[in-house]
Design an enzyme around this catalytic site. Sequence first.
Site, PDB file in Angstrom:
ATOM      1  N   GLY A 194      36.652  32.745  31.762  1.00  0.00           N
ATOM      2  CA  GLY A 194      35.879  33.976  31.925  1.00  0.00           C
ATOM      3  C   GLY A 194      35.121  34.259  30.644  1.00  0.00           C
ATOM      4  N   CYS A 226      35.531  62.765  24.156  1.00  0.00           N
ATOM      5  CA  CYS A 226      36.492  63.659  23.488  1.00  0.00           C
ATOM      6  C   CYS A 226      37.858  63.019  23.329  1.00  0.00           C
ATOM      7  CB  CYS A 226      36.608  64.956  24.271  1.00  0.00           C
ATOM      8  SG  CYS A 226      35.007  65.707  24.470  1.00  0.00           S
TER       9      CYS A 226
HETATM   10  N1  LLP Z   1      42.450  33.611  35.438  1.00  0.00           N
HETATM   11  C1  LLP Z   1      43.291  34.649  35.574  1.00  0.00           C
HETATM   12  C2  LLP Z   1      44.326  34.593  36.592  1.00  0.00           C
HETATM   13  C3  LLP Z   1      43.157  35.766  34.733  1.00  0.00           C
HETATM   14  O1  LLP Z   1      44.000  36.787  34.863  1.00  0.00           O
HETATM   15  C4  LLP Z   1      42.149  35.797  33.744  1.00  0.00           C
HETATM   16  C5  LLP Z   1      41.978  36.954  32.868  1.00  0.00           C
HETATM   17  C6  LLP Z   1      41.276  34.690  33.658  1.00  0.00           C
HETATM   18  C7  LLP Z   1      41.462  33.618  34.507  1.00  0.00           C
HETATM   19  C8  LLP Z   1      40.151  34.633  32.666  1.00  0.00           C
HETATM   20  O2  LLP Z   1      40.616  34.665  31.374  1.00  0.00           O
HETATM   21  P1  LLP Z   1      39.603  34.448  30.139  1.00  0.00           P
HETATM   22  O3  LLP Z   1      39.106  33.030  30.222  1.00  0.00           O
HETATM   23  O4  LLP Z   1      38.495  35.390  30.303  1.00  0.00           O
HETATM   24  O5  LLP Z   1      40.429  34.707  28.962  1.00  0.00           O
HETATM   25  N2  LLP Z   1      40.297  42.794  29.284  1.00  0.00           N
HETATM   26  C9  LLP Z   1      40.849  41.854  28.331  1.00  0.00           C
HETATM   27  C10 LLP Z   1      41.023  40.483  28.946  1.00  0.00           C
HETATM   28  C11 LLP Z   1      41.851  40.481  30.212  1.00  0.00           C
HETATM   29  C12 LLP Z   1      42.022  39.110  30.814  1.00  0.00           C
HETATM   30  C13 LLP Z   1      42.623  39.194  32.156  1.00  0.00           C
HETATM   31  N3  LLP Z   1      42.781  37.935  32.840  1.00  0.00           N
HETATM   32  C14 LLP Z   1      39.950  41.832  27.088  1.00  0.00           C
HETATM   33  O6  LLP Z   1      38.960  42.552  27.052  1.00  0.00           O
HETATM   34  O7  LLP Z   1      40.253  41.113  26.138  1.00  0.00           O
END
Ligand code: LLP
Length: 412
Positions: A276, A342
């Site tokens: 992602g 706020c």
């Molecule tokens: N696959 C699954 C099952 C996931 O839960 C996630 C992300 C991904 C793939 C993708 O992960 P990435 O490659 O993006 O690390 N909001 C947080 C990140 C939450 C990630 C949740 N799961 C932040 O802003 O750092």
Amino acid sequence: MALTQAFSYRNGQLFCEDIPLAGLADQFGTPCYVYSKNAILRNFHTFRTAFEAVDPLICYAVKANSNLSILRLLKEEGSGFDVVSAGELYRLKKIGGDPKRIVFSGVGKTVEELEMALQMSLFSLNVESLEELETLIDLAEHKDVRQDISIRLNPDVDTTTHPYVATGFRRHKFGLDVNHVEKIIGLLRQSSHLHLVGLGFHIGSQILNVQPFLDAFLKLKGLVAEFETLGFVIEHLDLGGGIGIPYQDETEPDLNRYAEFVKEHRGEYRIVLEPGRFITGNTAVLLNKILYHKVNYEKHFLIVDGAMNDLLRPSLYQAYHEVLPLEQKEGSIRADVVGPVCETGDFFAHDRLLPLLKQGDYLAIMNAGAYGFVAASNYNSRPRAAEILVDGDRPQVVRTRETFQDLIRGEQ
Ligand code: LLP
């Protein structure tokens, strides 16, 4: 510095591709997300090239950034998708995403979500609990549909990342306990509709050291052997997402080492990857205008028009995002960059050394392309920001700024 090929200074002006960002801020207002189309494409190609020898099914994690235009762009490049809700599936339906390139993950899928997934006949449903498996067995039987599934295991590996985004350790809510293999198999043997074809993990996000992926991969291989001894034919291994990006001065993760390891140890299995952040993280900025420069006691505050409702990461994870002026300036100031919401937790940067910015100047919060707009809210009744996609010298509004009408839609 968070400058990249896509975001760079030319004659003192911060550009996105071939457009000065200050012009976009004037034209479309602030706060506003600006994406570089070519950065998204470049990241996707970099990822694909790194894993080329493995020929994986790349399923971009929609949750990182789910704007339809970005999803369409990735679909056209051949990406599959990883979803975690019916809403994300709906988005993929809208862009004509191929169900045979979609995996559905998530620890708490509702019956409605499982039904929607079964109806679409996805590449794989990634099951995360025994009760979810039982529910799915009943639904598939009731609807008389056949579905390939994968089990997401909790490999019990620790990772160095923010505790809120580590997911593969035994105390985390994600994945199935590896000691439950017999129970899983017992349930699967009762079903002629579900076919176990994959095993996988997702150990967390913003992981910069690839070693935990390698550890988890070897554990997974051990479990595959267990399933196969008991007569199951595993076709694919889903290694999830989680590859981190530098936000400050961190070293980039060694993708080649990861890819090489997977190539060496994967055997005949097809590999699924769910990146992602790697694809969209460094492809956007959040533009803000400075409303006020305030000096309270010994502290300087730059109060900007964007806030935690637009970009939650600093507030939720104390995440570091570089702050850059749209116009390079002389002088310096050490200040907190804060929003109008706020809450004391509404900030983009603390005690940051910045050029001498003043009221009315614009600034960019860098690396805001993943988990940025998707986590935006209407908190404090703030309409959500516009999103602009830049291709060369052409900006395209890919989401219009919300209006007050949008704020009260559905309310009585
Ligand atoms: N696959 C699954 C099952 C996931 O839960 C996630 C992300 C991904 C793939 C993708 O992960 P990435 O490659 O993006 O690390 N909001 C947080 C990140 C939450 C990630 C949740 N799961 C932040 O802003 O750092």
